[in-house]
Design an enzyme around this catalytic site. Structure first.
Site, PDB file in Angstrom:
ATOM      1  N   ASP A   1      45.961  56.943  36.135  1.00  0.00           N
ATOM      2  CA  ASP A   1      46.225  56.698  34.589  1.00  0.00           C
ATOM      3  C   ASP A   1      45.842  57.947  34.216  1.00  0.00           C
ATOM      4  O   ASP A   1      46.661  59.088  34.419  1.00  0.00           O
ATOM      5  CB  ASP A   1      45.803  55.621  34.290  1.00  0.00           C
ATOM      6  CG  ASP A   1      46.303  55.233  32.864  1.00  0.00           C
ATOM      7  OD1 ASP A   1      47.221  55.824  32.375  1.00  0.00           O
ATOM      8  OD2 ASP A   1      45.854  54.347  32.102  1.00  0.00           O
TER       9      ASP A   1
ATOM     10  N   LYS B   1      50.683  56.303  37.162  1.00  0.00           N
ATOM     11  CA  LYS B   1      51.416  56.213  35.927  1.00  0.00           C
ATOM     12  C   LYS B   1      52.158  57.749  35.725  1.00  0.00           C
ATOM     13  O   LYS B   1      51.325  58.673  35.622  1.00  0.00           O
ATOM     14  CB  LYS B   1      50.547  55.956  34.784  1.00  0.00           C
ATOM     15  CG  LYS B   1      50.599  54.460  34.336  1.00  0.00           C
ATOM     16  CD  LYS B   1      49.814  54.045  33.276  1.00  0.00           C
ATOM     17  CE  LYS B   1      49.504  52.350  33.535  1.00  0.00           C
ATOM     18  NZ  LYS B   1      48.701  52.058  32.316  1.00  0.00           N
TER      19      LYS B   1
ATOM     20  N   PHE C   1      51.185  48.499  30.662  1.00  0.00           N
ATOM     21  CA  PHE C   1      49.981  47.845  31.217  1.00  0.00           C
ATOM     22  C   PHE C   1      50.548  47.042  32.510  1.00  0.00           C
ATOM     23  O   PHE C   1      51.150  46.131  31.926  1.00  0.00           O
ATOM     24  CB  PHE C   1      49.042  47.064  30.169  1.00  0.00           C
ATOM     25  CG  PHE C   1      47.768  46.959  30.676  1.00  0.00           C
ATOM     26  CD1 PHE C   1      46.834  47.977  30.846  1.00  0.00           C
ATOM     27  CD2 PHE C   1      47.324  45.759  31.034  1.00  0.00           C
ATOM     28  CE1 PHE C   1      45.684  47.603  31.202  1.00  0.00           C
ATOM     29  CE2 PHE C   1      46.148  45.336  31.702  1.00  0.00           C
ATOM     30  CZ  PHE C   1      45.155  46.205  31.669  1.00  0.00           C
ATOM     31  N   VAL C   2      49.980  47.358  33.616  1.00  0.00           N
ATOM     32  CA  VAL C   2      50.157  46.372  34.580  1.00  0.00           C
ATOM     33  C   VAL C   2      48.982  45.432  35.159  1.00  0.00           C
ATOM     34  O   VAL C   2      47.908  46.233  35.200  1.00  0.00           O
ATOM     35  CB  VAL C   2      51.318  47.201  35.652  1.00  0.00           C
ATOM     36  CG1 VAL C   2      52.410  47.860  35.177  1.00  0.00           C
ATOM     37  CG2 VAL C   2      50.197  48.338  36.158  1.00  0.00           C
TER      38      VAL C   2
ATOM     39  N   ASP D   1      43.644  44.231  36.712  1.00  0.00           N
ATOM     40  CA  ASP D   1      43.413  43.217  36.129  1.00  0.00           C
ATOM     41  C   ASP D   1      43.531  43.566  34.512  1.00  0.00           C
ATOM     42  O   ASP D   1      43.801  44.536  34.005  1.00  0.00           O
ATOM     43  CB  ASP D   1      41.747  43.062  36.172  1.00  0.00           C
ATOM     44  CG  ASP D   1      40.925  44.099  35.393  1.00  0.00           C
ATOM     45  OD1 ASP D   1      41.001  45.153  35.587  1.00  0.00           O
ATOM     46  OD2 ASP D   1      40.126  43.812  34.663  1.00  0.00           O
TER      47      ASP D   1
ATOM     48  N   ARG E   1      43.671  39.808  39.178  1.00  0.00           N
ATOM     49  CA  ARG E   1      43.558  40.718  40.327  1.00  0.00           C
ATOM     50  C   ARG E   1      44.257  39.869  41.452  1.00  0.00           C
ATOM     51  O   ARG E   1      44.795  40.722  42.472  1.00  0.00           O
ATOM     52  CB  ARG E   1      42.040  41.075  40.587  1.00  0.00           C
ATOM     53  CG  ARG E   1      41.308  41.831  39.546  1.00  0.00           C
ATOM     54  CD  ARG E   1      40.178  42.332  40.106  1.00  0.00           C
ATOM     55  NE  ARG E   1      39.266  42.733  39.029  1.00  0.00           N
ATOM     56  CZ  ARG E   1      39.260  44.040  38.565  1.00  0.00           C
ATOM     57  NH1 ARG E   1      40.317  44.764  38.733  1.00  0.00           N
ATOM     58  NH2 ARG E   1      38.542  44.431  37.561  1.00  0.00           N
TER      59      ARG E   1
END
Ligand code: IMP
Ligand code: MG
Length: 194
Positions: free
Chosen positions: A114, A143, A164-165, A171, A177
């Protein structure tokens, strides 16, 4: 316990996803390709694969079975999100002990790249304190954002946008998860878990 057939589609908490980005088959196929590439690139050498906990464990388990090389596995535990959906900007190492990487060819695995802070901090610390022969990085997801640190993964599975994945190791507040797919969490779910 139920007599449901084996598979993913009956997971109750799939309902918390706005949409699925990568299903089990897509992930399996892509991880197999990544394993083939790593096998070819490191042919004839032993590698040390280090998973970033907790998010990297599913990727570790699947990827190492697609890598046909002698290897050791290890892990390193860090946190950068501290429960929310924005990177906190600080990377906390949960242990003082580092994996033994002296003279080794190391591949660090994480679920997602990220801002780049997490992988950059780990690579930097291993390089400074561990004296490896080399360090490479592999992530399932990358990302598409401007990174805070100048790092790109040597191997990545899929690119994702700036959302947001969760799932497949990723998580939100420690949950999701275990989803076998990667998807975008419904916005109304954010802020509902402690
Ligand atoms: P970075 O340090 O900003 O590159 O973030 C990497 C870490 O943040 C990863 O190890 C993940 O645990 C977490 N992370 C980043 N993006 C997401 C996301 O979309 N969902 C869940 N966790 C994420
Ligand atoms: Mg993580």
């Amino acid at each position: 316990m139920s007599a449901e057939p084996m598979g993913n589609s009956s997971f109750q908490h799939h309902e918390d996803l706005e949409r699925v980005l990568f299903d089990q088959q897509a992930i399996r196929e892509r991880v197999a390709e990544m394993g083939e590439a790593i096998t070819a690139d490191f042919a004839g050498r032993e590698v040390v694969i280090i998973a970033v906990l907790q998010g990297g464990v599913l990727f570790l388990a699947d990827l190492i079975r697609e890598i046909d090389l002698p290897m050791k596995i290890d892990s390193i535990s860090v946190a950068s999100y501290h429960g929310g959906t924005e990177s906190s900007g600080t990377v906390t190492f949960h242990q003082n002990h580092l994996p033994d990487v002296e003279g080794k060819k190391v591949i660090v695995l994480d679920d997602i790249l990220d801002t780049g802070r997490t992988l950059a901090a780990i690579v930097d610390r291993l390089n400074r304190e561990g004296r490896p022969e080399s360090i490479h990085t592999a992530v399932l997801l990358s990302k598409r954002i401007e990174r805070a640190m100048p790092i790109e993964a040597d191997y990545f599975g899929f690119e994702v946008g700036d959302e947001f994945v969760v799932g497949y190791g990723l998580d939100y507040a420690g949950r999701y998860r275990n989803l076998p797919v990667v998807g975008v969490l419904k916005p109304e779910k954010i802020g509902t878990l402690s």
